[in-house]
Design a protein around this motif. Structure first.
Motif, PDB file in Angstrom:
ATOM      1  N   GLU A  73       0.833  -1.199   0.000  1.00  0.00           N
ATOM      2  CA  GLU A  73       0.000   0.000   0.000  1.00  0.00           C
ATOM      3  C   GLU A  73       0.871   1.254   0.000  1.00  0.00           C
ATOM      4  O   GLU A  73       1.782   1.386   0.818  1.00  0.00           O
ATOM      5  CB  GLU A  73      -0.905   0.023   1.236  1.00  0.00           C
ATOM      6  CG  GLU A  73      -1.957  -1.072   1.255  1.00  0.00           C
ATOM      7  CD  GLU A  73      -3.125  -0.796   0.329  1.00  0.00           C
ATOM      8  OE1 GLU A  73      -3.232   0.336  -0.196  1.00  0.00           O
ATOM      9  OE2 GLU A  73      -3.935  -1.710   0.127  1.00  0.00           O
ATOM     10  N   ASP A  74       0.562   2.160  -0.905  1.00  0.00           N
ATOM     11  CA  ASP A  74       1.189   3.482  -0.905  1.00  0.00           C
ATOM     12  C   ASP A  74       0.331   4.390  -0.034  1.00  0.00           C
ATOM     13  O   ASP A  74      -0.899   4.429  -0.194  1.00  0.00           O
ATOM     14  CB  ASP A  74       1.267   4.055  -2.318  1.00  0.00           C
ATOM     15  CG  ASP A  74       2.176   3.249  -3.224  1.00  0.00           C
ATOM     16  OD1 ASP A  74       3.116   2.630  -2.696  1.00  0.00           O
ATOM     17  OD2 ASP A  74       1.950   3.235  -4.443  1.00  0.00           O
ATOM     18  N   ARG A  75       0.973   5.117   0.866  1.00  0.00           N
ATOM     19  CA  ARG A  75       0.217   5.979   1.759  1.00  0.00           C
ATOM     20  C   ARG A  75       1.089   7.130   2.252  1.00  0.00           C
ATOM     21  O   ARG A  75       2.307   7.025   2.284  1.00  0.00           O
ATOM     22  CB  ARG A  75      -0.345   5.194   2.940  1.00  0.00           C
ATOM     23  CG  ARG A  75       0.705   4.471   3.759  1.00  0.00           C
ATOM     24  CD  ARG A  75       0.063   3.321   4.547  1.00  0.00           C
ATOM     25  NE  ARG A  75       1.007   2.648   5.430  1.00  0.00           N
ATOM     26  CZ  ARG A  75       1.851   1.702   5.045  1.00  0.00           C
ATOM     27  NH1 ARG A  75       1.907   1.334   3.777  1.00  0.00           N
ATOM     28  NH2 ARG A  75       2.658   1.128   5.913  1.00  0.00           N
ATOM     29  N   SER A  91      -3.297  12.356  10.119  1.00  0.00           N
ATOM     30  CA  SER A  91      -4.070  11.832   8.994  1.00  0.00           C
ATOM     31  C   SER A  91      -3.239  10.807   8.233  1.00  0.00           C
ATOM     32  O   SER A  91      -2.015  10.885   8.187  1.00  0.00           O
ATOM     33  CB  SER A  91      -4.503  12.967   8.060  1.00  0.00           C
ATOM     34  OG  SER A  91      -3.382  13.565   7.450  1.00  0.00           O
ATOM     35  N   THR A  92      -3.931   9.847   7.652  1.00  0.00           N
ATOM     36  CA  THR A  92      -3.315   8.850   6.781  1.00  0.00           C
ATOM     37  C   THR A  92      -4.138   8.792   5.512  1.00  0.00           C
ATOM     38  O   THR A  92      -5.358   8.598   5.555  1.00  0.00           O
ATOM     39  CB  THR A  92      -3.266   7.462   7.446  1.00  0.00           C
ATOM     40  OG1 THR A  92      -2.537   7.546   8.664  1.00  0.00           O
ATOM     41  CG2 THR A  92      -2.607   6.450   6.528  1.00  0.00           C
ATOM     42  N   LEU A  98      -9.492   2.883   4.037  1.00  0.00           N
ATOM     43  CA  LEU A  98     -10.047   4.222   4.025  1.00  0.00           C
ATOM     44  C   LEU A  98      -9.066   5.210   4.635  1.00  0.00           C
ATOM     45  O   LEU A  98      -8.323   4.867   5.550  1.00  0.00           O
ATOM     46  CB  LEU A  98     -11.362   4.264   4.814  1.00  0.00           C
ATOM     47  CG  LEU A  98     -12.499   3.413   4.270  1.00  0.00           C
ATOM     48  CD1 LEU A  98     -13.703   3.466   5.209  1.00  0.00           C
ATOM     49  CD2 LEU A  98     -12.898   3.869   2.877  1.00  0.00           C
ATOM     50  N   ASP A  99      -9.091   6.427   4.144  1.00  0.00           N
ATOM     51  CA  ASP A  99      -8.279   7.484   4.733  1.00  0.00           C
ATOM     52  C   ASP A  99      -8.813   7.795   6.127  1.00  0.00           C
ATOM     53  O   ASP A  99      -9.981   7.537   6.429  1.00  0.00           O
ATOM     54  CB  ASP A  99      -8.342   8.753   3.880  1.00  0.00           C
ATOM     55  CG  ASP A  99      -7.750   8.544   2.487  1.00  0.00           C
ATOM     56  OD1 ASP A  99      -7.050   7.530   2.291  1.00  0.00           O
ATOM     57  OD2 ASP A  99      -7.987   9.389   1.616  1.00  0.00           O
ATOM     58  N   SER A 100      -7.971   8.353   6.967  1.00  0.00           N
ATOM     59  CA  SER A 100      -8.404   8.718   8.316  1.00  0.00           C
ATOM     60  C   SER A 100      -7.833  10.078   8.692  1.00  0.00           C
ATOM     61  O   SER A 100      -6.778  10.481   8.199  1.00  0.00           O
ATOM     62  CB  SER A 100      -7.968   7.664   9.329  1.00  0.00           C
ATOM     63  OG  SER A 100      -6.563   7.677   9.465  1.00  0.00           O
ATOM     64  N   ARG A 101      -8.555  10.755   9.579  1.00  0.00           N
ATOM     65  CA  ARG A 101      -8.089  12.050  10.077  1.00  0.00           C
ATOM     66  C   ARG A 101      -8.558  12.186  11.523  1.00  0.00           C
ATOM     67  O   ARG A 101      -9.721  11.950  11.824  1.00  0.00           O
ATOM     68  CB  ARG A 101      -8.637  13.190   9.231  1.00  0.00           C
ATOM     69  CG  ARG A 101      -8.224  14.562   9.733  1.00  0.00           C
ATOM     70  CD  ARG A 101      -8.468  15.659   8.714  1.00  0.00           C
ATOM     71  NE  ARG A 101      -7.487  15.514   7.641  1.00  0.00           N
ATOM     72  CZ  ARG A 101      -7.778  15.256   6.372  1.00  0.00           C
ATOM     73  NH1 ARG A 101      -9.019  15.106   6.016  1.00  0.00           N
ATOM     74  NH2 ARG A 101      -6.837  15.148   5.464  1.00  0.00           N
TER      75      ARG A 101
END
Length: 194
Positions: free
Chosen positions: A135-137, A164-165, A174-177
């Motif tokens: 995974e690219d993040r 945030s990711t 899913l993205d997170s903040r």
């Protein structure tokens, strides 16, 4: 080396390790192991004073660091990792008011760990299937804190943080903040205990 208030610190870490479960498989009979080489060049640049013995006020400074982390597996090179870490620390003192900050950016391209839910119980797991676990993040973390001295032993503080990711577009995650803020009052029981 140090040039007045400017300090430069280059560095290089290398090492060899053994991973006895490279694909995070729960079944002991299906686990794979591999040896890897880690290489991490880095540099740090700092501008400001250092805390000297007898100083009553912590010095002002700003510091930037960059670290490149690479892990190369000898057999399963499809899970090689290539990550970048950028960090900015700062501290400003205005008499009774001190402000500290930390900003961090992490760019990762590697196998997401078990902590994010990629472990498998499949006993017929095929290592080539792990490509979907790469995974690219980008993670961004910021923390700022202000402290106001009321007396020699008491302070008021206010702190805010952001984390945030952000995963790539086709990721299964899913993205997170997360945003946090806190304030409080602290009393010094000793020089190290509040």
């Amino acid at each position: 080396p140090r040039f007045g208030k400017l300090t430069l610190n280059p560095g290089l870490d290398t090492g060899v390790g053994l991973d006895d479960n490279v694909f995070f498989i729960e079944s002991k009979s299906a686990r794979s192991s591999d040896t890897y080489l880690e290489t991490s060049p880095e540099f740090r640049i700092r501008y400001g004073d250092f805390l000297e013995p007898g100083d009553l006020v912590e010095p002002n400074f700003i510091e930037f660091s960059y670290k490149y982390f690479r892990r190369d597996y000898f057999e399963y090179d499809l899970i090689n990792a290539e990550n970048h870490f950028l960090n900015l620390n700062s501290q400003l003192n205005f008499g009774r008011l001190k402000i500290t900050g930390n900003d961090q950016v992490i760019i990762q391209s590697d196998l997401v760990t078990r902590g994010v839910g990629t472990a498998t119980t499949d006993s017929d797991f095929i290592p080539q299937d792990v490509a979907r676990g790469i995974e690219d993040r980008i993670s961004i973390n910021n923390t700022y804190r202000g402290e106001l001295d009321l007396t020699e032993r008491t302070d008021l503080y206010l702190e805010g943080s952001h984390r945030s990711t952000n995963f790539s577009k086709n990721s299964r995650f899913l993205d997170s903040r997360i945003l946090k803020a806190l304030t409080g009052y602290q009393f010094a029981l000793s020089d190290q205990t509040f």
